[in-house]
Design a protein around this motif. Structure first.
Motif, mmCIF file in Angstrom:
data_model
loop_
_atom_site.group_PDB
_atom_site.id
_atom_site.type_symbol
_atom_site.label_atom_id
_atom_site.label_comp_id
_atom_site.label_asym_id
_atom_site.label_seq_id
_atom_site.Cartn_x
_atom_site.Cartn_y
_atom_site.Cartn_z
ATOM 1 N N VAL A 83 0.871 -1.181 0.000
ATOM 2 C CA VAL A 83 0.000 0.000 0.000
ATOM 3 C C VAL A 83 0.906 1.228 0.000
ATOM 4 C CG1 VAL A 83 -1.570 1.361 1.446
ATOM 5 C CG2 VAL A 83 -1.995 -1.082 1.119
ATOM 6 N N PHE A 84 0.647 2.156 -0.915
ATOM 7 C CA PHE A 84 1.432 3.391 -1.019
ATOM 8 C C PHE A 84 0.519 4.572 -0.641
ATOM 9 C CE2 PHE A 84 3.166 0.346 -4.013
ATOM 10 C CZ PHE A 84 4.531 0.451 -3.813
ATOM 11 N N ILE A 85 1.015 5.441 0.223
ATOM 12 C CA ILE A 85 0.194 6.597 0.649
ATOM 13 C C ILE A 85 1.017 7.873 0.478
ATOM 14 C CG2 ILE A 85 -1.230 7.601 2.478
ATOM 15 C CD1 ILE A 85 -1.158 4.825 3.877
ATOM 16 N N ASP A 86 0.500 8.783 -0.342
ATOM 17 C CA ASP A 86 1.198 10.060 -0.571
ATOM 18 C C ASP A 86 0.642 11.126 0.379
ATOM 19 O OD1 ASP A 86 3.087 11.661 -1.782
ATOM 20 O OD2 ASP A 86 1.877 12.133 -3.541
ATOM 21 N N GLU A 87 1.427 12.150 0.651
ATOM 22 C CA GLU A 87 1.013 13.317 1.459
ATOM 23 C C GLU A 87 0.398 12.897 2.800
ATOM 24 O OE1 GLU A 87 2.121 15.971 0.190
ATOM 25 O OE2 GLU A 87 1.738 16.099 -1.964
ATOM 26 N N ILE A 88 1.114 12.052 3.519
ATOM 27 C CA ILE A 88 0.603 11.487 4.783
ATOM 28 C C ILE A 88 0.325 12.580 5.820
ATOM 29 C CG2 ILE A 88 2.887 11.037 5.833
ATOM 30 C CD1 ILE A 88 0.050 8.499 5.906
ATOM 31 N N HIS A 89 1.020 13.715 5.723
ATOM 32 C CA HIS A 89 0.838 14.789 6.722
ATOM 33 C C HIS A 89 -0.564 15.384 6.681
ATOM 34 C CE1 HIS A 89 2.295 16.667 3.016
ATOM 35 N NE2 HIS A 89 1.653 17.764 3.360
ATOM 36 N N PHE A 90 -1.296 15.146 5.561
ATOM 37 C CA PHE A 90 -2.659 15.670 5.459
ATOM 38 C C PHE A 90 -3.682 14.786 6.173
ATOM 39 C CE2 PHE A 90 -1.541 17.956 1.261
ATOM 40 C CZ PHE A 90 -1.419 19.176 1.904
ATOM 41 N N PHE A 91 -3.271 13.574 6.571
ATOM 42 C CA PHE A 91 -4.200 12.679 7.267
ATOM 43 C C PHE A 91 -4.190 12.948 8.768
ATOM 44 C CE2 PHE A 91 -3.523 10.367 3.335
ATOM 45 C CZ PHE A 91 -4.765 9.787 3.074
ATOM 46 N N GLU A 92 -5.296 12.585 9.429
ATOM 47 C CA GLU A 92 -5.352 12.670 10.892
ATOM 48 C C GLU A 92 -4.411 11.611 11.472
ATOM 49 O OE1 GLU A 92 -7.093 14.886 12.647
ATOM 50 O OE2 GLU A 92 -7.845 15.767 10.795
ATOM 51 N N ALA A 93 -3.963 11.865 12.715
ATOM 52 C CA ALA A 93 -2.978 10.955 13.334
ATOM 53 C C ALA A 93 -3.532 9.544 13.550
ATOM 54 C CB ALA A 93 -2.493 11.546 14.651
ATOM 55 N N ASP A 94 -4.870 9.386 13.546
ATOM 56 C CA ASP A 94 -5.414 8.037 13.771
ATOM 57 C C ASP A 94 -5.154 7.084 12.604
ATOM 58 O OD1 ASP A 94 -7.220 8.983 11.927
ATOM 59 O OD2 ASP A 94 -8.985 8.843 13.243
ATOM 60 N N ILE A 95 -4.569 7.579 11.528
ATOM 61 C CA ILE A 95 -4.204 6.677 10.420
ATOM 62 C C ILE A 95 -3.129 5.680 10.873
ATOM 63 C CG2 ILE A 95 -2.373 8.081 9.319
ATOM 64 C CD1 ILE A 95 -3.675 7.235 6.597
ATOM 65 N N ILE A 96 -2.443 5.998 11.955
ATOM 66 C CA ILE A 96 -1.398 5.093 12.465
ATOM 67 C C ILE A 96 -1.996 3.717 12.791
ATOM 68 C CG2 ILE A 96 -1.541 5.772 14.907
ATOM 69 C CD1 ILE A 96 1.548 5.654 14.952
ATOM 70 N N GLN A 97 -3.206 3.693 13.346
ATOM 71 C CA GLN A 97 -3.829 2.399 13.704
ATOM 72 C C GLN A 97 -4.149 1.589 12.442
ATOM 73 O OE1 GLN A 97 -6.218 4.856 15.888
ATOM 74 N NE2 GLN A 97 -4.411 4.941 17.193
ATOM 75 N N VAL A 98 -4.567 2.265 11.401
ATOM 76 C CA VAL A 98 -4.865 1.590 10.130
ATOM 77 C C VAL A 98 -3.568 1.037 9.527
ATOM 78 C CG1 VAL A 98 -5.595 2.052 7.754
ATOM 79 C CG2 VAL A 98 -7.002 2.823 9.666
ATOM 80 N N ILE A 99 -2.521 1.836 9.581
ATOM 81 C CA ILE A 99 -1.230 1.387 9.031
ATOM 82 C C ILE A 99 -0.722 0.165 9.796
ATOM 83 C CG2 ILE A 99 1.208 2.055 8.793
ATOM 84 C CD1 ILE A 99 0.153 4.888 8.029
ATOM 85 N N GLU A 100 -0.890 0.184 11.101
ATOM 86 C CA GLU A 100 -0.467 -0.982 11.902
ATOM 87 C C GLU A 100 -1.238 -2.228 11.484
ATOM 88 O OE1 GLU A 100 1.075 1.039 16.067
ATOM 89 O OE2 GLU A 100 -1.066 0.758 15.748
ATOM 90 N N LYS A 101 -2.559 -2.080 11.298
ATOM 91 C CA LYS A 101 -3.373 -3.244 10.889
ATOM 92 C C LYS A 101 -2.876 -3.762 9.545
ATOM 93 C CE LYS A 101 -7.682 -2.053 13.208
ATOM 94 N NZ LYS A 101 -8.915 -1.313 13.056
ATOM 95 N N ILE A 102 -2.541 -2.857 8.652
ATOM 96 C CA ILE A 102 -2.112 -3.283 7.298
ATOM 97 C C ILE A 102 -0.773 -4.017 7.369
ATOM 98 C CG2 ILE A 102 -1.510 -2.499 4.966
ATOM 99 C CD1 ILE A 102 -3.521 -0.181 5.350
ATOM 100 N N ILE A 103 0.195 -3.449 8.102
ATOM 101 C CA ILE A 103 1.506 -4.138 8.117
ATOM 102 C C ILE A 103 1.423 -5.476 8.851
ATOM 103 C CG2 ILE A 103 3.108 -2.228 7.641
ATOM 104 C CD1 ILE A 103 3.585 -1.885 10.587
ATOM 105 N N TYR A 104 0.600 -5.536 9.910
ATOM 106 C CA TYR A 104 0.490 -6.818 10.626
ATOM 107 C C TYR A 104 -0.342 -7.837 9.855
ATOM 108 C CZ TYR A 104 3.364 -5.449 14.495
ATOM 109 O OH TYR A 104 4.458 -5.087 15.241
#
Ligand SMILES: Nc1ncnc2c1ncn2[C@@H]1O[C@H](COP(=O)(O)OP(=O)(O)O)[C@@H](O)[C@H]1O
Ligand SMILES: Cc1cn([C@H]2C[C@H](O)[C@@H](COP(=O)(O)O)O2)c(=O)[nH]c1=O
Ligand SMILES: [Zn+2]
Length: 190
Positions: A83-104
Motif C-alpha cells: 500500500v502506497f500513501i502520498d502526502e501522509i501529513h494531510f491525514f489525521e494521526a489516527d491513520i497510524i492504527q490503520v497502518i499498523e493493521k495493514i503491516i500486521y
C-alpha cells in the motif's frame, strides 16, 4: 510474515513523490498487487493521480480519511503486496492504527510526507508514523536561496495563516536550508 513500514520524509521538492513513484514502478515490474492512496484535499496537480513536481505520475485513489482507506484495503485484502500513501501529513494521526493493521496483515506500507511545516513544527501524523517505521528515508532539496544541497525546511513566501495546512506549490512555498530559513524568518537567531 508481517509487512514492512517505510516512511519517506523531507521538505517540499526533495524528491519524496519521485521516490514513491520509483517504488511503485518496481512493484509494477514485479507484477505485484498494490493500492496507491492520496488524501482528498490534495488536488494540486490531479484528482486521480499522484504527481511529482517533474510531472511523473501514477493513478491513485482519493480518500477523505483513514476509515475510507481501510474500507478499500479490506476489499482487496489477501491479494495485496503493498500500500502506497502520498502526502501522509494531510491525514489525521489516527491513520497510524490503520497502518499498523495493514503491516500486521503482511502487506508492506510506504508513506510519503512532510516531516515539518513551514512554521518549523513537526507534522504530528508524520512524526508518529516515523516512530513506528522499519525504515525512515529523510530527503533534502537544493536551497532555493543559496543553492546548496542542504534544504531541510519548507519556507512560506506568502502571508502566514493560523493553519499549517494549505495546499500549494512554488507560488507559496520554497525549500530552504536552515541558515536561509533563519535569515528569512528571523527565527532561531543567537
Ligand atoms: N530546490 C529544489 N531541489 C530539488 N529539486 C527541485 C527543487 N525545485 C524543484 N525541484 C524538482 O522537484 C523534483 C522533485 O519533485 P517531487 O518528487 O515531487 O518532490 P516532493 O514530493 O518531495 O515535493 C526534482 O526532481 C526537481 O526536478
Ligand atoms: C510546507 C507546507 C506544505 N503544505 C502543503 C503544500 C503541498 O500541497 C503539500 C506538500 O507537497 P510536496 O509533495 O511535499 O511538494 O503540503 C502544507 O499544507 N503546509 C506546509 O507547512
Ligand atoms: Zn540556503
Amino acid at each position: 510474515m508481517t509487512g514492512k513500514l517505510t516512511v519517506i520524509v523531507g521538505p517540499m521538492y526533495s524528491g519524496k513523490t519521485s521516490e514513491l513513484l520509483s517504488l511503485i514502478e518496481i512493484y509494477t515490474l514485479g507484477k505485484k498487487n498494490y493500492l496507491v492512496f492520496k488524501p482528498a484535499i490534495d488536488v494540486r496537480y490531479s484528482e486521480e493521480h499522484i504527481v511529482s513536481h517533474t510531472g511523473l505520475k501514477a493513478p491513485a485513489i482519493r480518500v477523505s480519511d483513514s476509515i475510507e482507506l481501510f474500507e478499500i484495503f479490506k476489499e482487496k485484502q489477501g491479494s495485496l503486496d503493498a500500500v502506497f500513501i502520498d502526502e501522509i501529513h494531510f491525514f489525521e494521526a489516527d491513520i497510524i492504527q490503520v497502518i499498523e493493521k495493514i503491516i500486521y496483515s503482511g502487506v508492506n506500507v510506504f508513506c510519503v510526507g512532510l516531516d515539518m511545516s513551514y512554521k518549523h513544527r513537526p507534522f504530528i501524523t508524520t512524526a508518529q508514523i516515523m516512530g513506528i517505521a522499519d525504515e525512515v528515508i529523510k530527503k533534502k532539496a537544493v536551497c532555493h536561496i543559496c543553492g546548496e544541497y542542504k534544504a531541510v525546511v519548507s519556507y512560506r513566501k506568502v502571508e502566514e495563516t493560523d493553519s499549517e495546512i494549505d495546499v500549494g506549490g512554488m507560488e507559496k512555498y520554497i525549500a530552504v536550508c536552515r541558515d536561509c530559513y533563519s535569515k528569512l524568518t528571523g527565527k532561531f537567531k543567537q
